[in-house]
Design a protein around this motif. Structure first.
Motif, PDB file in Angstrom:
ATOM      1  N   ALA A   1       0.873  -1.182   0.000  1.00 47.81           N
ATOM      2  CA  ALA A   1       0.000   0.000   0.000  1.00 47.81           C
ATOM      3  C   ALA A   1       0.904   1.224   0.000  1.00 47.81           C
ATOM      4  O   ALA A   1       2.052   1.158   0.466  1.00 47.81           O
ATOM      5  CB  ALA A   1      -0.897   0.000   1.230  1.00 47.81           C
TER       6      ALA A   1
ATOM      7  N   GLU B   1       1.012  -4.173   3.320  1.00 50.19           N
ATOM      8  CA  GLU B   1      -0.244  -3.668   3.911  1.00 50.19           C
ATOM      9  C   GLU B   1      -0.236  -3.722   5.438  1.00 50.19           C
ATOM     10  O   GLU B   1      -0.738  -2.820   6.098  1.00 50.19           O
ATOM     11  CB  GLU B   1      -1.436  -4.460   3.372  1.00 50.19           C
ATOM     12  CG  GLU B   1      -1.819  -4.052   1.967  1.00 50.19           C
ATOM     13  CD  GLU B   1      -3.006  -4.838   1.421  1.00 50.19           C
ATOM     14  OE1 GLU B   1      -3.421  -5.834   2.050  1.00 50.19           O
ATOM     15  OE2 GLU B   1      -3.511  -4.451   0.344  1.00 50.19           O
TER      16      GLU B   1
ATOM     17  N   ILE C   1      -4.631   2.064  -1.784  1.00 49.88           N
ATOM     18  CA  ILE C   1      -4.740   0.607  -1.638  1.00 49.88           C
ATOM     19  C   ILE C   1      -5.075   0.050  -3.019  1.00 49.88           C
ATOM     20  O   ILE C   1      -5.879   0.664  -3.733  1.00 49.88           O
ATOM     21  CB  ILE C   1      -5.865   0.244  -0.630  1.00 49.88           C
ATOM     22  CG1 ILE C   1      -5.568   0.849   0.752  1.00 49.88           C
ATOM     23  CG2 ILE C   1      -6.068  -1.263  -0.538  1.00 49.88           C
ATOM     24  CD1 ILE C   1      -6.767   0.859   1.691  1.00 49.88           C
TER      25      ILE C   1
ATOM     26  N   ARG D   1      -5.913  -3.857  -4.569  1.00 49.57           N
ATOM     27  CA  ARG D   1      -5.935  -5.300  -4.324  1.00 49.57           C
ATOM     28  C   ARG D   1      -6.813  -6.017  -5.353  1.00 49.57           C
ATOM     29  O   ARG D   1      -7.654  -5.397  -5.994  1.00 49.57           O
ATOM     30  CB  ARG D   1      -6.417  -5.633  -2.924  1.00 49.57           C
ATOM     31  CG  ARG D   1      -7.157  -4.569  -2.195  1.00 49.57           C
ATOM     32  CD  ARG D   1      -7.603  -5.029  -0.837  1.00 49.57           C
ATOM     33  NE  ARG D   1      -6.517  -5.590  -0.016  1.00 49.57           N
ATOM     34  CZ  ARG D   1      -6.705  -6.461   0.947  1.00 49.57           C
ATOM     35  NH1 ARG D   1      -7.930  -6.886   1.209  1.00 49.57           N
ATOM     36  NH2 ARG D   1      -5.697  -6.914   1.652  1.00 49.57           N
TER      37      ARG D   1
END
Ligand code: PXG
Length: 295
Positions: free
Chosen positions: A5, A14, A116, A118
């Motif tokens: 991140a 993260e 972020i 993902r």
């Protein structure tokens, strides 16, 4: 391998990515964010999302400490490092850490920037085939006289309360009305009805100017359908031929039941399914390539 991140200048695993307990985003919800999707290695409508992020920042007098080009580059770099193919990207900018007290002038260090990225796939599983059940929530959408629903801010309590109510009533989503009783949007999605081949959604003053919403209006025009942005009531929803929600996370979700009224024949409608198909083609063939080799 753990995803990275971005936090204020650093790419961190993260679990090491942390912000202060004095961050005003945490203490007061003082900040803004975006929700962006990547499909097949391409980021969908990245520049429109960046534009909305900077517009939200302007609306709350928050200066993002990076230029738009730099933010764009950071998002792409994070996606590259996390090997994102189909993913969800969330840039967040908060007022930053400061003393207690909601005055933003206390945040002497300046804004906090977090990104972020993902992997992410479909939100609603088999509901894209079966359709979604909505209930109208007793929580009305915050009116623009209080906080503009166009600001994608870290204050989602209005929507969260509506979502909790929808959960408790066994629905997939909650439909929110404005103070006059006109339909606004779902808790994290815009709302559309289809009536006599016409695609109708509420005007943007009462809801978030959704990027999926704009895309659907364009798709409908390409299909030769008439589109309208106008206020309508629950009466129009209950009698609609079709209904659907649109959002970055949900994509296009067919709605087959609102407040125990069956919409159309109880299955995702023909126009909705055509729009869903075109949307899927569009997201997989357009957008900003993540990997440089594809640039
Ligand atoms: N209305 C509201 C209140 C939203 O929060 C939309 C409409 C749809 O806008 P877009 O631009 O996404 O078509 C949203 C978007 C999440 C999540 O984590 C929520 C959104 C977007 C992405 C993820 O639940 N909301």
């Amino acid at each position: 391998m753990e995803m990275l991140a971005y936090v204020n200048g650093e790419f961190l695993p993260e679990s090491d990515a942390k912000i202060s307990i004095f961050n005003h985003g945490f203490l007061y919800g003082d900040g803004i964010f975006e929700g962006i999707r990547a499909y097949s290695g391409r980021i969908f409508k990245l520049d429109l999302h960046l534009q909305r992020l900077y517009n939200s920042a302007d609306a709350i007098h928050l200066e993002i400490p990076h230029t738009r080009d730099k933010m764009r580059e950071l998002i792409l770099r994070l996606c590259q490092r996390n090997n994102i193919e189909d993913g969800y990207i969330r840039p967040i900018v908060s007022r930053g850490a400061g003393d207690l007290g909601l005055d933003p002038r206390r945040c002497l260090e300046g804004p906090t920037v977090v990104i972020i990225a993902r992997p992410f796939d479909l939100l609603y599983g088999d509901k894209y085939e079966k359709g979604l059940k909505l209930v109208t929530t007793s929580h009305r959408r915050v009116p623009s006289q209080c906080v503009s629903p166009n600001i994608k801010s870290l204050n989602y309590l209005n929507n969260i309360l509506a979502k909790i109510e929808a959960n408790m009533r066994g629905a997939d989503e909650g439909l929110m009305l404005d103070l006059n009783g006109f339909v606004c949007e779902a808790t994290a999605d815009n709302f559309f009805i289809v009536r006599n081949g016409m695609v109708v959604t509420p005007p943007r003053v009462t809801n978030l100017q959704g990027i999926t919403r704009e895309t659907v209006l364009e798709i409908a025009e390409e299909m030769g359908l008439e589109t309208r942005e106008e206020f309508f009531s629950l009466y129009d929803v209950y009698g609609a031929d079709e209904a659907f929600i649109t959002g970055t996370a949900a994509e296009i979700g067919p709605v087959v039941d609102v407040d125990e009224r069956i919409i159309g024949d109880g299955n995702p409608g023909k126009v909705t399914r055509e729009i869903m198909g075109r949307f899927r083609d569009l997201v997989r063939t357009t957008g900003t390539p993540i990997q440089e080799k594809r640039l």
